[in-house]
Design a protein around this motif. Structure first.
Motif, PDB file in Angstrom:
ATOM      1  N   ALA A  97      21.422  32.043  41.693  1.00  0.00           N
ATOM      2  CA  ALA A  97      20.342  31.131  42.031  1.00  0.00           C
ATOM      3  C   ALA A  97      19.194  31.886  42.686  1.00  0.00           C
ATOM      4  N   ALA A  98      17.988  31.365  42.512  1.00  0.00           N
ATOM      5  CA  ALA A  98      16.784  31.958  43.076  1.00  0.00           C
ATOM      6  C   ALA A  98      16.063  30.949  43.957  1.00  0.00           C
ATOM      7  N   ASP A  99      15.659  31.399  45.128  1.00  0.00           N
ATOM      8  CA  ASP A  99      14.908  30.609  46.100  1.00  0.00           C
ATOM      9  C   ASP A  99      13.522  31.218  46.201  1.00  0.00           C
ATOM     10  N   THR A 100      12.494  30.443  45.945  1.00  0.00           N
ATOM     11  CA  THR A 100      11.137  30.981  45.972  1.00  0.00           C
ATOM     12  C   THR A 100      10.654  31.325  47.375  1.00  0.00           C
ATOM     13  N   LYS A 101      11.359  30.883  48.404  1.00  0.00           N
ATOM     14  CA  LYS A 101      11.033  31.275  49.771  1.00  0.00           C
ATOM     15  C   LYS A 101      11.640  32.640  50.044  1.00  0.00           C
ATOM     16  N   PRO A 102      10.838  33.618  50.504  1.00  0.00           N
ATOM     17  CA  PRO A 102      11.320  35.001  50.597  1.00  0.00           C
ATOM     18  C   PRO A 102      11.935  35.398  51.927  1.00  0.00           C
ATOM     19  N   TYR A 103      12.061  34.485  52.885  1.00  0.00           N
ATOM     20  CA  TYR A 103      12.351  34.867  54.261  1.00  0.00           C
ATOM     21  C   TYR A 103      13.819  34.857  54.646  1.00  0.00           C
ATOM     22  N   PHE A 104      14.598  33.939  54.106  1.00  0.00           N
ATOM     23  CA  PHE A 104      15.959  33.745  54.577  1.00  0.00           C
ATOM     24  C   PHE A 104      16.941  33.716  53.422  1.00  0.00           C
ATOM     25  N   ALA A 105      18.140  34.180  53.706  1.00  0.00           N
ATOM     26  CA  ALA A 105      19.241  34.109  52.754  1.00  0.00           C
ATOM     27  C   ALA A 105      19.994  32.805  53.004  1.00  0.00           C
ATOM     28  N   SER A 106      19.453  31.733  52.517  1.00  0.00           N
ATOM     29  CA  SER A 106      19.971  30.407  52.809  1.00  0.00           C
ATOM     30  C   SER A 106      21.333  30.172  52.173  1.00  0.00           C
ATOM     31  N   ALA A 107      22.171  29.438  52.902  1.00  0.00           N
ATOM     32  CA  ALA A 107      23.468  29.014  52.387  1.00  0.00           C
ATOM     33  C   ALA A 107      23.443  27.583  51.865  1.00  0.00           C
ATOM     34  N   THR A 108      22.274  26.974  51.830  1.00  0.00           N
ATOM     35  CA  THR A 108      22.137  25.585  51.427  1.00  0.00           C
ATOM     36  C   THR A 108      21.735  25.498  49.962  1.00  0.00           C
ATOM     37  N   MET A 109      22.536  24.833  49.174  1.00  0.00           N
ATOM     38  CA  MET A 109      22.322  24.786  47.735  1.00  0.00           C
ATOM     39  C   MET A 109      20.958  24.224  47.373  1.00  0.00           C
ATOM     40  N   THR A 110      20.512  23.196  48.092  1.00  0.00           N
ATOM     41  CA  THR A 110      19.252  22.544  47.756  1.00  0.00           C
ATOM     42  C   THR A 110      18.031  23.389  48.094  1.00  0.00           C
ATOM     43  N   ASP A 111      18.212  24.506  48.782  1.00  0.00           N
ATOM     44  CA  ASP A 111      17.103  25.410  49.048  1.00  0.00           C
ATOM     45  C   ASP A 111      16.748  26.271  47.839  1.00  0.00           C
ATOM     46  N   TYR A 112      17.584  26.298  46.837  1.00  0.00           N
ATOM     47  CA  TYR A 112      17.374  27.158  45.675  1.00  0.00           C
ATOM     48  C   TYR A 112      16.723  26.385  44.541  1.00  0.00           C
ATOM     49  N   ASP A 113      15.808  27.056  43.858  1.00  0.00           N
ATOM     50  CA  ASP A 113      14.943  26.412  42.881  1.00  0.00           C
ATOM     51  C   ASP A 113      15.340  26.655  41.428  1.00  0.00           C
ATOM     52  N   TYR A 114      16.004  27.765  41.150  1.00  0.00           N
ATOM     53  CA  TYR A 114      16.387  28.124  39.789  1.00  0.00           C
ATOM     54  C   TYR A 114      17.849  28.523  39.755  1.00  0.00           C
ATOM     55  N   TRP A 115      18.506  28.181  38.656  1.00  0.00           N
ATOM     56  CA  TRP A 115      19.943  28.409  38.513  1.00  0.00           C
ATOM     57  C   TRP A 115      20.289  28.963  37.148  1.00  0.00           C
ATOM     58  N   GLY A 116      21.286  29.849  37.124  1.00  0.00           N
ATOM     59  CA  GLY A 116      21.847  30.293  35.870  1.00  0.00           C
ATOM     60  C   GLY A 116      22.902  29.333  35.374  1.00  0.00           C
ATOM     61  N   GLN A 117      23.490  29.661  34.220  1.00  0.00           N
ATOM     62  CA  GLN A 117      24.485  28.798  33.593  1.00  0.00           C
ATOM     63  C   GLN A 117      25.897  29.031  34.108  1.00  0.00           C
ATOM     64  N   GLY A 118      26.119  30.130  34.805  1.00  0.00           N
ATOM     65  CA  GLY A 118      27.406  30.414  35.392  1.00  0.00           C
ATOM     66  C   GLY A 118      28.256  31.355  34.559  1.00  0.00           C
ATOM     67  N   THR A 119      29.161  32.054  35.235  1.00  0.00           N
ATOM     68  CA  THR A 119      30.129  32.915  34.579  1.00  0.00           C
ATOM     69  C   THR A 119      31.491  32.689  35.226  1.00  0.00           C
ATOM     70  N   GLN A 120      32.523  32.577  34.400  1.00  0.00           N
ATOM     71  CA  GLN A 120      33.854  32.236  34.888  1.00  0.00           C
ATOM     72  C   GLN A 120      34.552  33.456  35.462  1.00  0.00           C
ATOM     73  N   VAL A 121      35.107  33.293  36.653  1.00  0.00           N
ATOM     74  CA  VAL A 121      35.974  34.293  37.271  1.00  0.00           C
ATOM     75  C   VAL A 121      37.334  33.645  37.486  1.00  0.00           C
ATOM     76  N   THR A 122      38.369  34.257  36.936  1.00  0.00           N
ATOM     77  CA  THR A 122      39.722  33.757  37.085  1.00  0.00           C
ATOM     78  C   THR A 122      40.596  34.855  37.667  1.00  0.00           C
ATOM     79  N   VAL A 123      41.251  34.551  38.775  1.00  0.00           N
ATOM     80  CA  VAL A 123      42.120  35.507  39.456  1.00  0.00           C
ATOM     81  C   VAL A 123      43.545  34.989  39.356  1.00  0.00           C
ATOM     82  N   SER A 124      44.416  35.777  38.774  1.00  0.00           N
ATOM     83  CA  SER A 124      45.800  35.380  38.585  1.00  0.00           C
ATOM     84  C   SER A 124      46.692  36.051  39.621  1.00  0.00           C
ATOM     85  N   SER A 125      47.742  35.355  40.019  1.00  0.00           N
ATOM     86  CA  SER A 125      48.684  35.885  40.997  1.00  0.00           C
ATOM     87  C   SER A 125      49.830  36.587  40.314  1.00  0.00           C
TER      88      SER A 125
END
Length: 125
Positions: A97-125
């Protein structure tokens, strides 16, 4: 307009490593905060890591501190997430995700303006 494309996901054994990449097109990332989020089945999307432009602020979710590292290469319009010591609890779709505000590394999802489609990570035990 910014387009984000994640890659590098896959299936790994617990304790293994993966390196995710996110390539941006349309505009350079030099002035954006970039973040990684993830969403596991049946759970809400959650913050993983973020890296700001101004001030060099970096933040991590407590669950990944000491195991994951976020970095960026602005010349290549690319953000990375190095994931080590993977646990089964890390299994999720990972989103860049990309946030157009350059100052903080926000942990809030709604602060981000652009999103990718995602990539699956699967960890097996």
């Amino acid at each position: 307009q910014v387009q984000l494309a994640e890659s590098g996901g896959g299936l790994v054994q617990a304790g293994g490593s993966l390196r995710l990449s996110c390539v941006a097109s349309g505009r350079p990332l030099s002035s954006y905060t970039m973040g990684w989020f993830r969403q596991a089945p049946g759970k809400e999307r959650e913050f993983v890591a973020g890296i700001a432009w101004i001030g060099g602020r970096i933040s991590y979710a407590d669950s990944v501190k000491g195991r994951f590292t976020i970095s960026r290469d602005n010349a290549r319009n690319t953000v990375y997430l190095q994931m080590n010591s993977l646990k089964c609890e890390d299994t999720a779709v990972y989103y860049c995700a990309a946030d157009t505000k350059p100052y903080f590394a926000s942990a809030t999802m709604t602060d981000y303006d652009y999103w990718g489609q995602g990539t699956q990570v699967t960890v097996s035990s």
